[in-house]
Write a protein that holds these residues in place. Structure first.
Motif, PDB file in Angstrom:
ATOM      1  N   VAL A   1       6.484   1.618   1.465  1.00 10.84           N
ATOM      2  CA  VAL A   1       5.890   1.110   2.719  1.00 10.84           C
ATOM      3  C   VAL A   1       6.179  -0.397   2.772  1.00 10.84           C
TER       4      VAL A   1
ATOM      5  N   ASP B   1       3.989  -0.598  -1.890  1.00 11.51           N
ATOM      6  CA  ASP B   1       3.559   0.728  -2.371  1.00 11.51           C
ATOM      7  C   ASP B   1       4.578   1.329  -3.350  1.00 11.51           C
TER       8      ASP B   1
ATOM      9  N   ARG C   1     -13.051   4.500   2.151  1.00 13.04           N
ATOM     10  CA  ARG C   1     -12.106   4.188   1.060  1.00 13.04           C
ATOM     11  C   ARG C   1     -12.458   2.850   0.449  1.00 13.04           C
TER      12      ARG C   1
ATOM     13  N   TYR D   1       0.266  -6.105   5.098  1.00 12.99           N
ATOM     14  CA  TYR D   1      -0.908  -6.166   4.219  1.00 12.99           C
ATOM     15  C   TYR D   1      -0.864  -7.451   3.407  1.00 12.99           C
TER      16      TYR D   1
ATOM     17  N   VAL E   1       3.877  -4.904   2.080  1.00 14.13           N
ATOM     18  CA  VAL E   1       2.538  -4.632   1.549  1.00 14.13           C
ATOM     19  C   VAL E   1       2.337  -5.360   0.223  1.00 14.13           C
TER      20      VAL E   1
ATOM     21  N   ASN F   1      -0.738  -0.082  -6.784  1.00 14.64           N
ATOM     22  CA  ASN F   1      -2.187  -0.109  -6.513  1.00 14.64           C
ATOM     23  C   ASN F   1      -3.002   0.221  -7.766  1.00 14.64           C
TER      24      ASN F   1
ATOM     25  N   PHE G   1      -1.118  -5.192  -2.150  1.00 14.85           N
ATOM     26  CA  PHE G   1      -2.400  -4.469  -2.118  1.00 14.85           C
ATOM     27  C   PHE G   1      -2.980  -4.521  -3.526  1.00 14.85           C
TER      28      PHE G   1
ATOM     29  N   LYS H   1      -7.755  -4.627  10.147  1.00 13.69           N
ATOM     30  CA  LYS H   1      -8.753  -4.022   9.258  1.00 13.69           C
ATOM     31  C   LYS H   1      -8.788  -4.801   7.950  1.00 13.69           C
TER      32      LYS H   1
ATOM     33  N   GLU I   1      -5.876   8.563  -5.362  1.00 12.32           N
ATOM     34  CA  GLU I   1      -5.185   7.298  -5.093  1.00 12.32           C
ATOM     35  C   GLU I   1      -6.060   6.091  -5.415  1.00 12.32           C
ATOM     36  N   ASP I   2      -5.406   4.952  -5.539  1.00 14.71           N
ATOM     37  CA  ASP I   2      -6.024   3.625  -5.524  1.00 14.71           C
ATOM     38  C   ASP I   2      -7.270   3.491  -6.405  1.00 14.71           C
TER      39      ASP I   2
ATOM     40  N   ARG J   1      -1.469   4.083  -9.595  1.00 15.06           N
ATOM     41  CA  ARG J   1      -1.191   5.219  -8.721  1.00 15.06           C
ATOM     42  C   ARG J   1       0.308   5.468  -8.683  1.00 15.06           C
TER      43      ARG J   1
END
Ligand code: BMA
Length: 311
Positions: free
Chosen positions: A261, A286, A138, A225, A264, A29, A266, A195, A90-91, A44
């Motif tokens: 994770v 991640d 976020r 994701y 994903v 990320n 991201f 989301k 983070e991120d 991160r």
């Protein structure tokens, strides 16, 4: 078979924990910007406590990165920031503006997650400026230009009532933000239905601001994701001109499917190039950092020609 809109770099992943000279468990990320002819990455990393810090790496070509010997940013130890960063940071996202780099990152604490804003000119000295959201927000990305004298940002508040959507707000000074409104929602029964959230800071094109965002779909095997694209009006970024109906990237390589994770991809950063391409950077599962290239005109065309509704 339709060709992939993002051409994955053949030597992904481009940065992993094995490349970091201090102990970390993940590298993901990351924001990437150009600084003095170098691609500068803020990434991160999870520590073995499960909490995160932010490291720095540099590259001459956007593909081969070397990590700095020490972390770039770790949770603040005193003052207001310390109270809100105790569980980790983070991120990061980075926007270059008026000769400096504005950094936004998630600050975690017993009081929830909120966004902190810092600035640097040289990626050596960094000044924390302000905590710019309350809890449960976020993914703040700042536009690289002002609109009628105001800074603009996209963000993603959480809500128990409404689906987690993308909002815009404005600020005269990067500290005080207002005039917020919702600009884009997840689409029911669609790849991003659970989301959505801003990913890379928006990129100016001749047709509008290109925003690369993430969308999440819940399955019986956990959440997936993926990345999508939307186009915002050049003058009025609260107005969305089109959102691509299809995702532009989904977990497919082994290091995107399996890791800290699963499933994903991201993004926190993308670098537009002078030849009309864009380097898009994403964290895989991640755990590692990856890069791919796309043509900006293809991404814009997806938003305008194969659109779904924004809200
Ligand atoms: C989100 C954030 C991201 C992470 C993603 C997948 O909620 O925590 O940092 O990449 O989940 O785990």
């Amino acid at each position: 078979m339709t060709p992939d809109i993002i051409r994955r770099y053949s030597q992904n992943p481009i940065l992993t924990k094995a490349d970091i000279p201090y102990p970390v468990e993940t590298v993901h990320n990351a924001a990437v910007v150009k600084h003095q002819d170098q691609y500068t990455m803020l990434f991160r990393s999870h520590l073995r406590t499960g909490r995160s810090i932010i490291g720095l790496a540099r590259s001459p070509d956007g593909f081969h990165f070397t990590a700095a010997p020490q972390p770039f940013l770790t949770p603040a130890r005193d003052g207001l920031f310390a109270a809100y960063e105790e569980f980790g940071i983070e991120d990061p996202r980075v926007t270059e503006m008026e000769g400096e780099y504005i950094i936004t990152y998630s600050a975690y604490s017993r009081n929830g997650v909120r966004i902190a804003l810092a600035r640097t000119k040289d990626f050596v000295h960094v000044d924390r400026v302000s905590l710019i959201t309350q809890a449960d927000c976020r993914n703040v990305v700042i536009f690289p230009e002002k609109f009628e004298g105001l800074y603009a940002r996209l963000d993603r508040p959480h809500s128990e009532i409404a689906p987690w959507s993308i909002w815009i707000s404005y600020s005269p000074d990067l500290r005080f933000w207002g005039e917020s409104q919702l600009v884009m929602k997840p689409e029911p029964y669609h790849w991003d239905e659970m989301k959505i959230g801003p990913g890379a800071p928006p990129i100016r094109t001749e047709h509008g601001w290109l925003s690369i965002y993430h969308g999440v779909f819940r399955t019986m095997d956990g959440s997936v994701y993926r990345l999508g694209v939307a186009l915002h009006d050049v003058q009025n970024p609260a107005r969305i001109l089109g959102v691509s109906d299809s995702w532009i990237l989904q977990p497919e390589d082994p290091w995107e499917i399996t890791g800290y994770v699963h499933n994903v991809v991201f993004t926190c950063g993308a670098v537009p190039e002078s030849d009309g391409t864009v380097k898009i950077y994403w964290g895989g599962a991640d755990t590692v950092m990856c890069v791919g290239e796309a043509n900006l005109t293809d991404l814009v065309a997806l938003c305008l020609q194969h659109s779904r509704s924004a809200v």
